[in-house]
Motif scaffolding. Structure first.
Motif, PDB file in Angstrom:
ATOM      1  N   PRO A 139      33.628   0.284  14.146  1.00  0.00           N
ATOM      2  CA  PRO A 139      34.901  -0.302  13.714  1.00  0.00           C
ATOM      3  C   PRO A 139      34.719  -1.620  12.955  1.00  0.00           C
ATOM      4  N   GLN A 171      36.734  -4.924  11.679  1.00  0.00           N
ATOM      5  CA  GLN A 171      37.930  -5.658  12.083  1.00  0.00           C
ATOM      6  C   GLN A 171      38.271  -6.709  11.021  1.00  0.00           C
ATOM      7  N   PHE A 229      41.900  -2.531  12.667  1.00  0.00           N
ATOM      8  CA  PHE A 229      40.636  -1.908  13.040  1.00  0.00           C
ATOM      9  C   PHE A 229      40.450  -0.676  12.152  1.00  0.00           C
ATOM     10  N   TYR A 283      37.989   2.635  10.770  1.00  0.00           N
ATOM     11  CA  TYR A 283      36.906   3.566  11.064  1.00  0.00           C
ATOM     12  C   TYR A 283      36.707   4.483   9.859  1.00  0.00           C
TER      13      TYR A 283
END
Length: 483
Positions: free
Chosen positions: A64, A66, A83, A85
């Motif tokens: 992830p 941030q 977040f 991905y």
């Protein structure tokens, strides 16, 4: 009045609830199996205990990541925390990205599920300005196999190389996403910690490459065997057309998923023609011998007999022939010793079975030669080596009166002491132990013991021997066969 108050309370409650937002979004709702999708989870107020979903059907290749944004405009503050991905699909079909959760001001918030459709592979646009396309064209993971058609138990090496062109760069560590299991192979993986950079060619172009690791494999089954691909997530820095204040080209970092591809190995069986009856699976090039740590000892002194094979081949994957010794030698559980190194060409060194032997009686004990068979890869034929025998001489100690002792042999592999089968010898051995332990000096006591054991003649040869043994041991007995 009550109605107006109720409406005001409801509006205040609604406004308080609407202040917190927690949403999920996807960069695309439909993609090819060779593409990736970015999933963002964004909140407009800082929270704790963020928990992502499992991403079933996808492999996480990045994140992830941030990011936090604080924006002040017209006297108002706007906050967001995200977040991110990066996902790579594992198969085609429709998949659901389940809910993520976060705690904000003591309350639990959840995102709405997302539906992603994965189709067959699509053509990647050949856009030189697209960073992902540039990375995919300039970074490659290759698995090189030393031999694709080996014999059963013949060593092969799979070397993994990461090629990077001069147009991009990799400055950060990559991450292994999927590691081969090497099913149906004995395997040993040697990681390359030095990461030396080499210059080479890949598809006719100049590349730099590093050797990541080498897997040494010994196939344990015949037929077509599959080696799963190694998959890496590699951060690649790509030059963009944008420039900074000083006119220098800016770089963009993208995470590129590279795979070495599936490999198929066609394993040949060992030939049945000419296979010796004592063949136990050794494949390679070997020497074989038997040696003793000492050839001359006294009774009750230990020595080691070593049965050893040395050379190049599958040293850890076969059994050595078992040693047989006369039953008058006490033999303990053998131990296996290995002195083996493994490099890209396979195993080399030695393997041995070591027998600890304790003779009980004076005498000469021959150790018979052993036969060891292996399959020679150079000639593709079986070869048999017959070792030299050796002789163990016990110079000092009691003399065995069992005429059949040297004719009886026992397999040492059992690891238990083998006593004589002759009843008289067993009685004699037990009598000696009794004499030594309890220090019997009176010959009449010896006679009484032997008669109790079933001996009826006072002049029995065994009786005379026991008496002599007693005299030599303690030196206090009177020499008289008529006592």
């Amino acid at each position: 009045m009550r109605s107006i108050l109720f409406v005001l309370i409801a509006l205040c409650g609604f406004q308080g609830w609407a202040q917190v937002q927690f949403n999920a979004s996807a960069s695309k709702e439909k993609l090819g199996i060779n593409e990736r999708v970015r999933i963002d989870f964004q909140m407009n107020k800082d929270g704790d205990n963020f928990t992502p979903p499992d991403f079933d059907g996808f492999r996480v290749v990045g994140g992830p990541n941030q990011s936090v944004n604080n924006i002040y405009a017209n006297g108002k503050k706007t906050y967001s925390k995200t977040f991110s991905y990066f996902l790579s699909p594992m198969s085609r079909g429709k998949f659901t990205i389940k809910q993520a959760t976060v705690e904000i001001d003591g309350e639990l918030y959840k995102t709405l599920p997302l539906t992603i459709e994965v189709t067959a592979a699509v053509d990647v646009p050949k856009d030189g300005n697209n960073a992902e396309y540039v990375a995919s064209e300039n970074v490659h993971l290759v698995a090189e196999v030393s031999k694709r058609n080996p014999y059963l138990n013949e060593a092969i090496a799979v070397t993994y190389k990461l090629y990077v062109s001069e147009d991009v760069s990799v400055t950060r560590a990559w991450r292994e996403i999927d590691i081969p299991k090497y099913a149906d192979f004995w395997s040993q993986v040697k990681e390359n910690r030095q990461r030396r950079v080499f210059e080479g060619k890949f598809k006719g172009r100049n590349y730099r490459y590093v050797i990541l690791k080498t897997a040494v494999l010994y196939p344990q089954k015949t037929g077509e065997l599959n080696i799963e691909p190694l998959v890496l997530d590699v951060p690649v820095e790509v030059l963009s057309n944008k420039r900074d204040f000083f006119g220098r080209r800016l770089t963009t970092t993208v995470n590129q998923t590279v795979a070495a591809g599936n490999l198929t190995i066609d394993v040949k069986p060992l030939p049945e023609e000419g296979k010796p009856a004592n063949f136990t699976g050794a494949v390679g090039d070997f020497k074989f011998n038997i040696s003793a740590s000492r050839n001359q000892v006294d009774a009750n002194e230990s020595l080691e007999i070593r049965v050893q094979a040395e050379g190049d081949g599958n040293l850890k994957l076969f059994n050595l022939p078992e040693l047989t010794l006369p039953s008058t030698l006490e033999v303990y559980d053998p131990k296996r010793e290995e002195n083996i190194k493994t490099n890209s060409s396979g195993m080399s060194g030695s393997v041995a079975t070591v027998y600890t032997v304790v003779p009980q009686f004076k005498g000469t004990y021959p150790v018979q030669p052993l036969r060891f068979s292996y399959f020679d890869l150079a000639t593709e034929t079986y070869k048999t080596i017959t070792s030299d025998g050796t002789v163990i001489t016990v110079e000092n100690g009691p003399v065995s009166t069992d005429s059949t002792a040297d004719d009886n042999t026992a397999t040492a592999g059992g690891g238990t002491k083998k006593h004589h089968s002759n009843r008289r010898s067993v009685q004699l051995y037990q009598t000696k132990i009794f004499l030594t332990t309890h220090c019997i000096t009176d010959f009449f006591q010896v006679c009484t013991l032997l008669v109790a054991d079933g001996r009826t003649s006072i002049v029995d040869p065994d009786l005379y021997y026991c008496w002599e043994e007693t005299q030599r041991t303690f030196g206090r007995c009177r020499r008289s066969t008529q006592a």
